[in-house]
Design an enzyme around this catalytic site. Structure first.
Site, short mmCIF file in Angstrom:
data_model
loop_
_atom_site.label_atom_id
_atom_site.label_comp_id
_atom_site.label_asym_id
_atom_site.label_seq_id
_atom_site.Cartn_x
_atom_site.Cartn_y
_atom_site.Cartn_z
N CYS A 175 -11.12 -48.20 100.80
CA CYS A 175 -10.41 -49.14 101.68
C CYS A 175 -9.25 -48.41 102.34
CB CYS A 175 -9.94 -50.38 100.92
SG CYS A 175 -8.39 -50.21 100.05
N GLU A 176 -9.05 -48.75 103.61
CA GLU A 176 -8.04 -48.00 104.35
C GLU A 176 -6.62 -48.43 104.01
OE1 GLU A 176 -9.10 -48.69 108.43
OE2 GLU A 176 -7.89 -50.51 108.56
N HIS A 177 -6.49 -49.53 103.27
CA HIS A 177 -5.14 -49.99 102.92
C HIS A 177 -4.58 -49.25 101.72
CE1 HIS A 177 -6.90 -53.77 104.83
NE2 HIS A 177 -6.04 -53.27 105.69
N HIS A 178 -5.43 -49.03 100.73
CA HIS A 178 -4.94 -48.41 99.49
C HIS A 178 -5.64 -47.08 99.18
CE1 HIS A 178 -4.37 -52.84 99.05
NE2 HIS A 178 -3.19 -52.46 98.61
N GLN A 237 -14.17 -53.69 104.95
CA GLN A 237 -15.58 -54.06 104.78
C GLN A 237 -16.16 -54.73 106.02
OE1 GLN A 237 -16.46 -55.97 101.04
NE2 GLN A 237 -18.34 -56.86 101.84
N HIS A 279 -13.94 -54.61 95.32
CA HIS A 279 -12.84 -53.74 95.80
C HIS A 279 -11.92 -53.39 94.64
CE1 HIS A 279 -13.23 -54.33 100.31
NE2 HIS A 279 -14.17 -55.10 99.80
N CYS A 295 -9.08 -52.22 94.74
CA CYS A 295 -7.68 -52.61 94.99
C CYS A 295 -7.45 -54.07 94.59
CB CYS A 295 -7.28 -52.36 96.44
SG CYS A 295 -8.17 -53.33 97.65
N1 GTP Z 1 -10.16 -58.06 105.14
C1 GTP Z 1 -10.12 -57.04 104.28
N2 GTP Z 1 -9.04 -56.87 103.52
C2 GTP Z 1 -9.05 -55.83 102.65
C3 GTP Z 1 -10.11 -54.95 102.53
N3 GTP Z 1 -9.78 -54.04 101.57
C4 GTP Z 1 -8.56 -54.37 101.14
N4 GTP Z 1 -8.10 -55.46 101.79
C5 GTP Z 1 -6.87 -56.24 101.67
O1 GTP Z 1 -5.83 -55.67 102.42
C6 GTP Z 1 -4.68 -56.42 102.09
C7 GTP Z 1 -3.45 -55.57 102.23
O2 GTP Z 1 -2.37 -56.45 102.01
P1 GTP Z 1 -0.85 -56.03 101.92
O3 GTP Z 1 -0.03 -57.25 101.56
O4 GTP Z 1 -0.47 -55.26 103.15
O5 GTP Z 1 -0.85 -54.97 100.74
P2 GTP Z 1 -0.59 -55.22 99.18
O6 GTP Z 1 0.83 -55.61 98.95
O7 GTP Z 1 -1.03 -53.98 98.48
O8 GTP Z 1 -1.54 -56.45 98.88
P3 GTP Z 1 -2.17 -56.96 97.51
O9 GTP Z 1 -3.51 -56.28 97.38
O10 GTP Z 1 -2.30 -58.43 97.67
O11 GTP Z 1 -1.26 -56.56 96.38
C8 GTP Z 1 -4.94 -56.99 100.71
O12 GTP Z 1 -5.05 -58.40 100.83
C9 GTP Z 1 -6.30 -56.38 100.31
O13 GTP Z 1 -7.06 -57.24 99.49
C10 GTP Z 1 -11.23 -55.16 103.35
O14 GTP Z 1 -12.23 -54.42 103.33
N5 GTP Z 1 -11.20 -56.21 104.22
ZN ZN Z 2 -7.43 -51.98 99.42
#
Ligand code: GTP
Ligand code: ZN
Length: 235
Positions: free
Chosen positions: A121-124, A162, A190, A192
């Site tokens: 995932c590109e977020h984490h 995703q 996921h 994360c």
């Molecule tokens: N729509 C979508 N969201 C994703 C995907 N992979 C990770 N995420 C979400 O990206 C979001 C990032 O949220 P943020 O609030 O910026 O980051 P965070 O504080 O680490 O969020 P939490 O995971 O809720 O602790 C989270 O809700 C993740 O579940 C994906 O493939 N699609």
């Molecule tokens: Zn993630």
């Protein structure tokens, strides 16, 4: 109708459309980089060094000693692993298809289901993984079955969300084959959401992308969903 489990099967082969390169110049991920082509950086000694240095910095940030024996090679291992896990940046649809498009005059659904995939995932930058189901209804032309799995692989081995991954696979197949329609469903868990954050093991995210006849015709879409609903039982 043709249904294949993810181990694939053979099909008769006769290379077709010479204008494949042109057809797939429509980059499926064109909308994901603010309209620009994705920037692709082939691995170089210099980038590897920078990545290794970044891993060392992370280790120090974690309170670890990067000089202790068990961690000495870790920066290199991590850099290599990350390069592998994102190796889809260095692949192109054209190379991947390798001319394996055949004029079979087939116009029934082709489905390859249960294609395992691993992505980040590109977020984490944590893994998400699961199964993809890819179907299309040909307009005469069919593609080598393994290529469906290879398309899944190429887009998975990138930093992704995703939903985009699902759409890119569908758009790539549409661009390559110009079929009557494409359907892609991805089911993933996921890390994360499992190992950290909300900590919900057992949660599954299901995304779909429907193109052409799968979007327009309820019956075709239903047929696809019925075929992927039940566990494959042959093996
Ligand atoms: N729509 C979508 N969201 C994703 C995907 N992979 C990770 N995420 C979400 O990206 C979001 C990032 O949220 P943020 O609030 O910026 O980051 P965070 O504080 O680490 O969020 P939490 O995971 O809720 O602790 C989270 O809700 C993740 O579940 C994906 O493939 N699609
Ligand atoms: Zn993630």
């Amino acid at each position: 109708m043709t249904i294949v489990g993810s181990n694939g099967a053979n099909t008769s082969q006769s290379p077709l459309i010479p204008d494949l390169a042109e057809a797939i110049n429509v980059r499926p991920d064109r909308n994901t980089h603010n309209g620009r082509e994705p920037e692709i950086h082939p691995p170089s000694e210099e980038t590897m060094d920078e990545m290794m240095q970044a891993v060392r910095t992370m280790l120090v940030g974690l309170g670890e000693d990067p000089e202790r024996e068990g961690l000495l090679k870790t920066p290199k291992r991590v850099a290599k692993a990350m390069k592998f896990l994102t190796s889809g940046y260095n692949e192109s649809l054209e190379d991947l298809i390798n001319g394996a498009i055949f004029d079979e005059g087939h116009d029934e659904m082709v489905l390859v289901r249960d294609i395992n995939f691993f992505s980040l995932c590109e977020h984490h930058m944590l893994p998400f993984m699961g199964r993809a189901h890819v179907a299309y209804i040909p307009n005469q032309k069919v593609v080598g079955l393994s290529k469906l799995a290879r398309i899944v692989e190429m887009y998975s081995r990138r930093l992704q969300v995703q939903e985009r991954l699902t759409r890119q696979i569908a758009e790539a197949l549409q661009a390559v084959l110009e079929p009557k329609g494409v359907a892609v469903v991805m089911e993933a868990t996921h890390m994360c959401m499992v190992m950290r954050g909300v900590q919900k093991p057992g949660s599954w995210t299901v995304t779909s992308s429907m193109v052409g006849i799968f979007r327009d015709e309820h019956k075709t879409r239903e047929e696809f969903f019925n075929l992927i609903r039940h566990q494959a039982s042959l093996f």
